[in-house]
Write a protein that holds these residues in place. Structure first.
Motif, mmCIF file in Angstrom:
data_model
loop_
_atom_site.group_PDB
_atom_site.id
_atom_site.type_symbol
_atom_site.label_atom_id
_atom_site.label_comp_id
_atom_site.label_asym_id
_atom_site.label_seq_id
_atom_site.Cartn_x
_atom_site.Cartn_y
_atom_site.Cartn_z
ATOM 1 N N UNK A 211 -9.092 -12.779 -11.753
ATOM 2 C CA UNK A 211 -10.099 -12.035 -12.513
ATOM 3 C C UNK A 211 -9.894 -10.538 -12.219
ATOM 4 N N UNK A 212 -9.987 -9.722 -13.249
ATOM 5 C CA UNK A 212 -9.719 -8.283 -13.084
ATOM 6 C C UNK A 212 -10.579 -7.671 -11.973
ATOM 7 N N UNK A 213 -11.863 -8.026 -11.952
ATOM 8 C CA UNK A 213 -12.756 -7.427 -10.948
ATOM 9 C C UNK A 213 -12.362 -7.846 -9.530
ATOM 10 N N UNK A 214 -11.869 -9.077 -9.395
ATOM 11 C CA UNK A 214 -11.436 -9.518 -8.064
ATOM 12 C C UNK A 214 -10.210 -8.728 -7.611
ATOM 13 N N UNK A 215 -9.300 -8.492 -8.557
ATOM 14 C CA UNK A 215 -8.119 -7.684 -8.209
ATOM 15 C C UNK A 215 -8.547 -6.275 -7.817
ATOM 16 N N UNK A 216 -9.513 -5.756 -8.556
ATOM 17 C CA UNK A 216 -10.040 -4.414 -8.259
ATOM 18 C C UNK A 216 -10.547 -4.367 -6.806
ATOM 19 N N UNK A 217 -11.266 -5.422 -6.418
ATOM 20 C CA UNK A 217 -11.795 -5.494 -5.051
ATOM 21 C C UNK A 217 -10.668 -5.598 -4.032
ATOM 22 N N UNK A 218 -9.663 -6.420 -4.337
ATOM 23 C CA UNK A 218 -8.581 -6.643 -3.368
ATOM 24 C C UNK A 218 -7.732 -5.398 -3.162
ATOM 25 N N UNK B 136 0.802 -1.231 0.000
ATOM 26 C CA UNK B 136 0.000 0.000 0.000
ATOM 27 C C UNK B 136 0.832 1.277 0.000
ATOM 28 N N UNK B 137 2.116 1.183 0.340
ATOM 29 C CA UNK B 137 2.942 2.388 0.288
ATOM 30 C C UNK B 137 3.301 2.738 -1.153
ATOM 31 N N UNK C 258 -8.706 -2.514 -3.800
ATOM 32 C CA UNK C 258 -9.659 -1.521 -3.295
ATOM 33 C C UNK C 258 -9.643 -1.454 -1.770
ATOM 34 N N UNK C 259 -9.388 -2.591 -1.132
ATOM 35 C CA UNK C 259 -9.340 -2.604 0.338
ATOM 36 C C UNK C 259 -8.225 -1.709 0.874
ATOM 37 N N UNK C 260 -7.242 -1.450 0.029
ATOM 38 C CA UNK C 260 -6.124 -0.585 0.445
ATOM 39 C C UNK C 260 -6.287 0.848 -0.074
ATOM 40 N N UNK C 261 -7.439 1.142 -0.679
ATOM 41 C CA UNK C 261 -7.652 2.498 -1.206
ATOM 42 C C UNK C 261 -7.098 2.692 -2.611
ATOM 43 N N UNK C 262 -6.833 1.576 -3.299
ATOM 44 C CA UNK C 262 -6.290 1.665 -4.664
ATOM 45 C C UNK C 262 -7.284 1.061 -5.667
ATOM 46 N N UNK C 263 -6.998 1.237 -6.940
ATOM 47 C CA UNK C 263 -7.766 0.527 -7.969
ATOM 48 C C UNK C 263 -6.841 0.152 -9.126
ATOM 49 N N UNK C 264 -7.325 -0.752 -9.968
ATOM 50 C CA UNK C 264 -6.539 -1.139 -11.141
ATOM 51 C C UNK C 264 -6.522 0.061 -12.093
ATOM 52 N N UNK C 265 -5.429 0.255 -12.830
ATOM 53 C CA UNK C 265 -5.336 1.461 -13.658
ATOM 54 C C UNK C 265 -6.092 1.366 -14.977
ATOM 55 N N UNK C 266 -6.901 0.315 -15.153
ATOM 56 C CA UNK C 266 -7.706 0.210 -16.380
ATOM 57 C C UNK C 266 -9.013 -0.491 -16.034
ATOM 58 N N UNK C 267 -10.015 -0.261 -16.871
ATOM 59 C CA UNK C 267 -11.327 -0.814 -16.597
ATOM 60 C C UNK C 267 -11.922 -1.304 -17.915
ATOM 61 N N UNK D 51 3.047 -4.744 -11.127
ATOM 62 C CA UNK D 51 2.579 -3.524 -11.785
ATOM 63 C C UNK D 51 2.070 -2.516 -10.761
ATOM 64 N N UNK D 52 1.990 -1.269 -11.195
ATOM 65 C CA UNK D 52 1.496 -0.257 -10.265
ATOM 66 C C UNK D 52 -0.021 -0.127 -10.390
ATOM 67 N N UNK D 53 -0.642 0.164 -9.247
ATOM 68 C CA UNK D 53 -2.064 0.494 -9.229
ATOM 69 C C UNK D 53 -2.175 1.979 -8.915
ATOM 70 N N UNK D 54 -3.359 2.524 -9.066
ATOM 71 C CA UNK D 54 -3.530 3.963 -8.822
ATOM 72 C C UNK D 54 -4.488 4.157 -7.644
ATOM 73 N N UNK D 55 -4.385 5.297 -6.976
ATOM 74 C CA UNK D 55 -5.259 5.512 -5.817
ATOM 75 C C UNK D 55 -6.699 5.681 -6.284
ATOM 76 N N UNK D 56 -7.603 5.144 -5.469
ATOM 77 C CA UNK D 56 -9.024 5.165 -5.826
ATOM 78 C C UNK D 56 -9.538 6.587 -5.668
ATOM 79 N N UNK D 57 -10.248 7.098 -6.686
ATOM 80 C CA UNK D 57 -10.758 8.455 -6.542
ATOM 81 C C UNK D 57 -11.849 8.525 -5.472
ATOM 82 N N UNK D 58 -11.936 9.656 -4.794
ATOM 83 C CA UNK D 58 -12.985 9.818 -3.783
ATOM 84 C C UNK D 58 -14.264 10.286 -4.467
#
Ligand SMILES: O=C(O)CC[C@@H](O)C(=O)O
Ligand SMILES: [Zn+2]
Length: 485
Positions: free
Chosen positions: A137-144, A125-126, A146-155, A236-243
């Motif tokens: 699965x992409x959506x599962x990674x998004x969820x995982x 998370x740092x 997401x628990x750290x305040x991040x999201x996958x950089x593509x949708x 790979x890098x993920x991006x912070x989830x927008x508020x």
């Protein structure tokens, strides 16, 4: 054991199915026994493998002799070692959500599914660095993440079933590319099994954002459609989830005005602009007719534009979107503009855009296209195609990621007219795109669909170099043959 060879539908239209290459061995009982020794009996399937041999649109179908379901890189290494020795052709397959037949066998290639490769998951998370196996699965990674305040950089629309391994090997784009860049911007390292005599397991890159100690060879695998090696893990890098995520839809009369609105969105929404999507009236028509959806914009516009922003301050972002809409309306660039004021309104706007693919599959035979085009000729091709195919086609629709120049021009027809429409479309559209400085594959890949046209506009020097790279990584050419390399 093997069914007689069938032609896949996409290639039947292209009428250029490459013949089975007799250099490849046919699977025998001893091969199956060896695979069973490596994986265990339950993970070598020869029965009920139709769902692996066909793509979800039923456009491509092969006669893959068996499906192998490894769960570790070491198992994949042992499989490729064996296939190298026997010269057995192999198609790596991920979620099977592709649109060009890249993960479907053309003849009797063994299907190597990475679905069970989903043990490793590690997230820092740092740094925002994700390290995982490719069967997630992409959506599962998004969820995982997401628990750290991040999201996958593509949708992607297919996020519920596509796997990260397939996303990497097709270099998937999607609706957030405008903001976060392509997968190349996020890739740090890959674990790959090569189809050589040893089934070499190679770690490319690292988990560092800055690392100039070698050639960045891992980037070669993005978009290589499983033809150089089997990707088994990624860093790979993920991006912070927008508020704050805001959506707005505009009704526009001309494509020229859509271009002007894009420039205004870039200046007025600046750093928070995350998507700029286009749907023409014919796209809305197919959604209305086949899914009974209704347009959010009630002025029956020539074009719908869907804008999304991703930021950190709801009030600030809403005000920005309001100002943007007001400006477009007061300048008479748009004839209507609506900002989503609730999660339900946001969902309805995106449902329109993301359901276009499904609505088209209900329309008959669909000729799919995925072009990158300079904006000045982005919609011109749709208009030319409409005039060219006339009444032979059922519909000519254009939608896509206008913000990054990616048009999905889809043409539908009845079964009876399909051959005629095909001949009117190809190679005309591909030649048109290349002549106008575009690309015939923006984000879906080459697969089986565009293989005959892949060299359009490419120099002999480039082609030769790429061929030698293929031979370097895959000396017996066993990985995903009959495709673009
Ligand atoms: O259906 C298509 O042609 C495009 C699919 C996908 O890339 C999308 O942008 O929705
Ligand atoms: Zn797309």
């Amino acid at each position: 054991m093997l069914k007689p060879s069938r032609l896949s539908r996409g290639l039947r239209f292209a009428s250029q199915t490459p013949p089975r290459d007799t250099r490849y061995a046919r699977i025998n009982d001893a091969d199956l026994k060896n695979f069973e020794k490596i994986l265990g009996k339950s993970y070598v399937k020869t029965e009920e493998i139709d769902s692996f041999n066909k793509d979800w649109t039923k456009w491509y179908s092969g006669n893959g002799a068996c499906v192998l379901l490894p769960s570790t890189s070491e198992e994949i290494s042992a499989i490729l070692r064996h296939c190298h020795e026997r010269r057995i052709a192999v198609v790596p397959q991920a979620g099977n959500t592709g649109l060009v037949g890249g993960g479907i066998p053309v003849h009797d290639e063994v299907i190597l599914s990475v679905r069970r490769m989903n043990r490793e998951f590690d997230f820092d998370p740092d740094t925002g660095v994700l390290s995982c196996d490719v069967g997630h699965v992409l959506e599962e990674l998004e969820g995982k993440v997401g628990e750290f305040g991040y999201m996958m950089p593509f949708d992607l629309g297919a996020k519920g079933s596509c796997l990260i391994g397939g996303n990497l090997s097709t270099c998937a784009g999607g609706i957030r590319l405008l903001r976060y860049g392509s997968l190349h911007s996020h890739l740090l390292g890959l674990r790959v099994v090569l189809p050589d005599a040893k089934g070499s397991l190679v770690e490319f890159g690292s988990e560092l954002r800055k690392d100039n100690t070698s050639l960045h060879a891992h980037h070669l695998f993005l978009g290589s459609e499983g033809q150089l090696g089997v990707i088994t893990g990624v860093k790979m890098t993920c991006v912070t989830k927008p508020i704050s995520v805001q959506s707005a839809m505009l009704g526009v009369n001309t494509f020229d005005e859509c271009r002007k609105i894009l420039r205004i969105a870039k200046t007025k929404l600046g750093e928070i602009l995350s998507s700029f999507e286009l749907m023409d009236r014919e796209t809305i028509g197919v959604l209305e007719d086949n899914l009974q959806f209704s347009n959010v914009i009630k002025t029956n516009p020539r074009f719908n534009i869907l804008v999304e922003t991703s930021g950190t301050n709801i009030d600030h972002d809403r005000e920005k979107v309001d100002n943007f809409l007001e400006y477009c309306l007061s300048e008479r660039l748009a004839n209507d503009g609506v900002q989503a004021k609730s999660a339900e309104e946001h969902r309805l706007m995106w449902r329109l855009r993301e359901s276009a693919t499904i609505a088209l599959t209900l329309d008959g035979i669909v000729f799919k296209n995925d072009f990158s085009l300079p904006l000045h000729s982005f919609y011109q091709l749709t208009e030319e195609v409409r005039a060219r195919v006339g009444g032979a086609a059922k519909r000519v629709v254009c939608y896509g990621h206008m913000g990054d120049g990616n048009s999905h021009l889809n043409v539908t027809s009845t079964k009876e007219n399909a051959d005629r429409v095909y001949k009117m479309l190809y190679p005309f559209v591909y030649e048109w795109v290349v002549k106008h400085g575009g690309s015939i594959s923006a984000e879906h890949g080459i697969g089986q669909l565009k293989r005959p046209y892949v060299n359009l506009g490419k120099s002999t020097e480039e082609r030769n170099l790429i061929r030698s790279l293929k031979t370097l990584f895959d000396p017996r050419e066993i990985l995903n043959p009959y495709k673009f390399l």
